[in-house]
Write a protein that holds these residues in place. Structure first.
Motif, PDB file in Angstrom:
ATOM      1  N   ILE B  32       3.226  -2.292   6.506  1.00  0.00           N
ATOM      2  CA  ILE B  32       2.909  -3.641   5.801  1.00  0.00           C
ATOM      3  C   ILE B  32       2.380  -4.486   6.506  1.00  0.00           C
ATOM      4  O   ILE B  32       1.257  -5.319   6.316  1.00  0.00           O
ATOM      5  CB  ILE B  32       4.360  -3.931   5.183  1.00  0.00           C
ATOM      6  CG1 ILE B  32       4.636  -3.136   3.920  1.00  0.00           C
ATOM      7  CG2 ILE B  32       3.863  -5.755   4.233  1.00  0.00           C
ATOM      8  CD1 ILE B  32       5.962  -3.370   3.061  1.00  0.00           C
ATOM      9  N   VAL B  33       3.352  -4.856   7.636  1.00  0.00           N
ATOM     10  CA  VAL B  33       2.904  -6.008   8.527  1.00  0.00           C
ATOM     11  C   VAL B  33       1.357  -5.738   9.337  1.00  0.00           C
ATOM     12  O   VAL B  33       0.522  -6.383   9.412  1.00  0.00           O
ATOM     13  CB  VAL B  33       4.118  -6.156   9.755  1.00  0.00           C
ATOM     14  CG1 VAL B  33       3.476  -7.174  10.741  1.00  0.00           C
ATOM     15  CG2 VAL B  33       5.466  -6.676   8.841  1.00  0.00           C
TER      16      VAL B  33
ATOM     17  N   GLY C  19      12.325  -2.550  17.209  1.00  0.00           N
ATOM     18  CA  GLY C  19      11.528  -2.282  16.573  1.00  0.00           C
ATOM     19  C   GLY C  19      10.871  -3.523  15.873  1.00  0.00           C
ATOM     20  O   GLY C  19       9.824  -4.021  16.104  1.00  0.00           O
ATOM     21  N   LEU C  20      11.836  -4.213  15.480  1.00  0.00           N
ATOM     22  CA  LEU C  20      11.324  -5.580  14.674  1.00  0.00           C
ATOM     23  C   LEU C  20      11.018  -6.577  15.996  1.00  0.00           C
ATOM     24  O   LEU C  20      10.056  -7.252  15.659  1.00  0.00           O
ATOM     25  CB  LEU C  20      12.608  -6.118  13.848  1.00  0.00           C
ATOM     26  CG  LEU C  20      12.733  -5.411  12.598  1.00  0.00           C
ATOM     27  CD1 LEU C  20      14.100  -5.993  11.910  1.00  0.00           C
ATOM     28  CD2 LEU C  20      11.587  -5.582  11.545  1.00  0.00           C
ATOM     29  N   VAL C  21      11.546  -6.487  16.846  1.00  0.00           N
ATOM     30  CA  VAL C  21      11.058  -7.360  17.901  1.00  0.00           C
ATOM     31  C   VAL C  21       9.623  -7.061  18.416  1.00  0.00           C
ATOM     32  O   VAL C  21       8.831  -8.039  18.558  1.00  0.00           O
ATOM     33  CB  VAL C  21      11.986  -7.734  19.187  1.00  0.00           C
ATOM     34  CG1 VAL C  21      11.440  -8.287  20.512  1.00  0.00           C
ATOM     35  CG2 VAL C  21      13.193  -8.320  18.692  1.00  0.00           C
ATOM     36  N   LEU C  28       3.749 -13.099  15.476  1.00  0.00           N
ATOM     37  CA  LEU C  28       3.896 -14.835  15.842  1.00  0.00           C
ATOM     38  C   LEU C  28       2.793 -15.102  16.689  1.00  0.00           C
ATOM     39  O   LEU C  28       2.129 -16.224  16.581  1.00  0.00           O
ATOM     40  CB  LEU C  28       5.352 -14.795  16.550  1.00  0.00           C
ATOM     41  CG  LEU C  28       6.458 -14.890  16.014  1.00  0.00           C
ATOM     42  CD1 LEU C  28       7.484 -15.170  16.906  1.00  0.00           C
ATOM     43  CD2 LEU C  28       6.377 -16.007  14.618  1.00  0.00           C
ATOM     44  N   TYR C  29       2.345 -14.364  17.435  1.00  0.00           N
ATOM     45  CA  TYR C  29       1.162 -14.687  18.490  1.00  0.00           C
ATOM     46  C   TYR C  29      -0.103 -14.901  17.591  1.00  0.00           C
ATOM     47  O   TYR C  29      -0.999 -15.856  17.539  1.00  0.00           O
ATOM     48  CB  TYR C  29       0.980 -13.445  19.335  1.00  0.00           C
ATOM     49  CG  TYR C  29      -0.443 -13.793  20.094  1.00  0.00           C
ATOM     50  CD1 TYR C  29      -0.654 -14.755  21.109  1.00  0.00           C
ATOM     51  CD2 TYR C  29      -1.701 -12.976  19.828  1.00  0.00           C
ATOM     52  CE1 TYR C  29      -1.890 -14.739  21.858  1.00  0.00           C
ATOM     53  CE2 TYR C  29      -2.654 -13.005  20.518  1.00  0.00           C
ATOM     54  CZ  TYR C  29      -2.774 -13.985  21.440  1.00  0.00           C
ATOM     55  OH  TYR C  29      -4.092 -14.092  22.168  1.00  0.00           O
ATOM     56  N   LEU C  34      -3.888 -18.048  14.524  1.00  0.00           N
ATOM     57  CA  LEU C  34      -4.677 -18.420  13.362  1.00  0.00           C
ATOM     58  C   LEU C  34      -4.632 -20.244  13.061  1.00  0.00           C
ATOM     59  O   LEU C  34      -5.284 -20.680  12.619  1.00  0.00           O
ATOM     60  CB  LEU C  34      -4.047 -18.201  12.211  1.00  0.00           C
ATOM     61  CG  LEU C  34      -4.585 -16.318  11.938  1.00  0.00           C
ATOM     62  CD1 LEU C  34      -3.811 -15.667  10.961  1.00  0.00           C
ATOM     63  CD2 LEU C  34      -5.893 -16.395  11.753  1.00  0.00           C
ATOM     64  N   GLY C  35      -3.329 -20.499  13.230  1.00  0.00           N
ATOM     65  CA  GLY C  35      -2.896 -22.024  13.062  1.00  0.00           C
ATOM     66  C   GLY C  35      -3.896 -22.542  13.900  1.00  0.00           C
ATOM     67  O   GLY C  35      -4.489 -23.418  13.407  1.00  0.00           O
ATOM     68  N   THR C  36      -3.719 -22.714  15.220  1.00  0.00           N
ATOM     69  CA  THR C  36      -4.371 -23.562  15.978  1.00  0.00           C
ATOM     70  C   THR C  36      -6.115 -23.465  15.747  1.00  0.00           C
ATOM     71  O   THR C  36      -6.808 -24.450  15.580  1.00  0.00           O
ATOM     72  CB  THR C  36      -4.255 -23.359  17.453  1.00  0.00           C
ATOM     73  OG1 THR C  36      -4.533 -21.991  17.568  1.00  0.00           O
ATOM     74  CG2 THR C  36      -2.880 -23.611  17.881  1.00  0.00           C
TER      75      THR C  36
END
Lengths: 104, 170, 217
Positions: B32-33, C19-21, C28-29, C34-36
């Protein structure tokens, strides 16, 4: 198209669309790669599909706000506001440009 | 005395079943991600591409307009004999100093280039660098019989530019 | 049995955390990117649109007034476009090249950290008719960085630049005047072989236009 001084008249909002623009407006006819008027092309779906859909999607239009200042003896100045409007991300956008056009 | 604890205390790490269960969950989340990640990258790429295209159009039209605005007369294209407008992929004009300047589209390299032809003795010279690259189409249209008004239409990657230039000098 | 279950879950938890990390860090990167980038673009576009509109309108109004041979020519005042102010100043710089008077008009506007300065150069030929007739106006502008035309060096370099152009204009005019139509036509036609291939087919038409509009004595 070069516009004679007397033809610069008010075009009230919402103005004239750039796509499917009728003859005699700023963008009609638009191009002509032939040697005569029979080859003149307007911005229509058939002639320029990509450009047409871009303009139509954003509903690009122009209107003119004209006010006259007369100095007598046919010596006039027109203050012309050219307003170009379009829709982007569901927002109404506008670009303004003001010019003075002398009659002499 | 406590055989149960003894055996267990030797066991370290994770079993195959544990890894498989965790991998399955991670693969699902990762899928999904990853998909979302891909879509966002694509969106970001599109925004940058539009920004680049706009920049290309601005730079190219600005370079030409600067020179055209101070030019003396347009030599090509000129309106047709029946007064209808005339378009071409090149514009040729006499610049402020009286020399002949050509901006022309090279379809094979999708470049806009500039060439200067001396009005008098001397050989033509082509600028080393193109005025702009990655141009899909460019059209110069003459619409006035004084040869002093030129419309420029440009397309770069689905982004369009419209400009008009009026020549100030006689 | 309970301990065994707990240890099973512990294994899954460890692998899940790793795995999640591994997934979250690039996400997050991307989010920060995208934000900036989008925020920057949006701000830049908005501010540029505002400043450009003001500055271009201001200079257009000023240039139009110059071209229009305006009454009240010397007293260009500061004005408003919408809510934004721009200023107009006109500076006569005395006698210029080839007996021309040079004028500089400066239109400027500032919004936040964007500063636009637009300069138009206007020239008049002598003898001056009354009211004077402007024959040349020429714009200069640059974005973001302020352009300090108050500095003498800028004015001087502009005059020199224009001087080079005018000297070359004198040369091309002299050449056109002194050559006969056939001399001029054949000189220009001979350049055909040295032109980029895109221009060659149209060159005869261009030479025809040049020759018919050639200056004569």
């Amino acid at each position: 198209m070069a516009m004679p001084f007397e033809d610069i008249v008010e075009v009230p909002p919402p103005g004239i669309a750039l796509y499917d623009a009728p003859a005699g407006t700023f963008f009609g006819p638009f191009i002509n790669t032939s040697g005569s008027s029979s080859g003149e092309k307007f911005i229509t779906q058939g002639n320029m599909p990509e450009f047409y859909s871009y303009l139509a999607q954003h509903d690009f239009r122009y209107s003119l706000s004209v006010s006259n200042v007369s100095f007598g003896d046919g010596d006039e100045i027109k203050s012309v506001g050219i307003l170009v409007s379009w829709i982007e991300n569901n927002k109404n956008m506008m670009y303004r440009l003001y010019v003075y056009v002398p009659s002499l | 005395m406590y055989p149960h604890y003894k055996t267990k205390s030797i066991k370290k790490g994770v079993t195959l079943v544990e890894i498989l269960v965790a991998s399955a969950i991670l693969a699902f989340i990762g899928g999904i991600v990853g998909h979302w990640f891909f879509l966002q990258r694509e969106y970001q790429g599109r925004i940058f591409a539009i920004s680049d295209s706009q920049q290309t159009i601005r730079q190219a039209s600005w370079a030409m307009m600067q020179e055209l605005r101070t030019a003396r007369s347009v030599l090509l294209p000129r309106i047709n004999s029946d007064k209808s407008i005339r378009s071409d992929s090149k514009v040729v004009f006499k610049n402020f100093a009286g020399d002949i300047i050509c901006y022309y589209y090279v379809a094979s390299t999708r470049e806009l280039r500039r060439c200067k032809v001396p009005n008098g003795p001397g050989t033509p010279s082509i600028d080393n660098e193109p005025v702009a690259s990655n141009i899909d189409q460019i059209t110069f249209t003459a619409s006035d019989d004084g040869n002093r008004l030129i419309d420029i239409f440009m397309e770069v990657n689905g982004t369009f530019g419209l400009e008009s230039v009026f020549l100030m000098n006689e | 049995m309970n301990i065994r279950k707990r240890e099973d879950r512990q294994g899954i938890a460890i692998v899940m955390v790793i795995g999640l990390v591994a997934i979250i860090v690039p996400v997050l990167y991307l989010l920060s990117q995208l934000g900036t980038s989008q925020t920057k673009l949006a701000f830049k576009y908005h501010e540029n649109l505002l400043t450009e509109t003001t500055a271009f309108s201001g200079s257009n109004a000023g240039v139009s007034r110059l071209r229009g041979n305006l009454r009240g020519y010397q007293s260009l005042s500061n004005q408003l476009i919408g809510d934004e102010a721009y200023s107009l100043t006109l500076r006569p710089t005395g006698k210029g090249f080839f007996e021309q008077d040079l004028y500089f008009m400066l239109a400027s506007s500032k919004i936040k950290n964007h500063h636009y300065a637009i300069m138009a150069e206007a020239e008049q030929f002598n003898p001056q008719p009354s009211p004077p007739v402007l024959v040349i106006t020429r714009d200069y502008w640059n974005t973001v960085e302020p352009y300090e035309i108050d500095q003498a060096a800028d004015v001087l370099s502009m005059q020199n630049d224009r001087g080079v152009d005018l000297l070359r204009l004198d040369e091309t005019r002299e050449y056109e005047k002194n050559a006969t139509p056939s001399q001029y036509s054949s000189e220009m036609s001979a350049k055909s072989g040295m032109l980029p291939s895109e221009l060659v087919p149209d060159w005869p038409e261009i030479v025809g236009n040049l020759t018919s509009e050639k200056l004569s004595m």
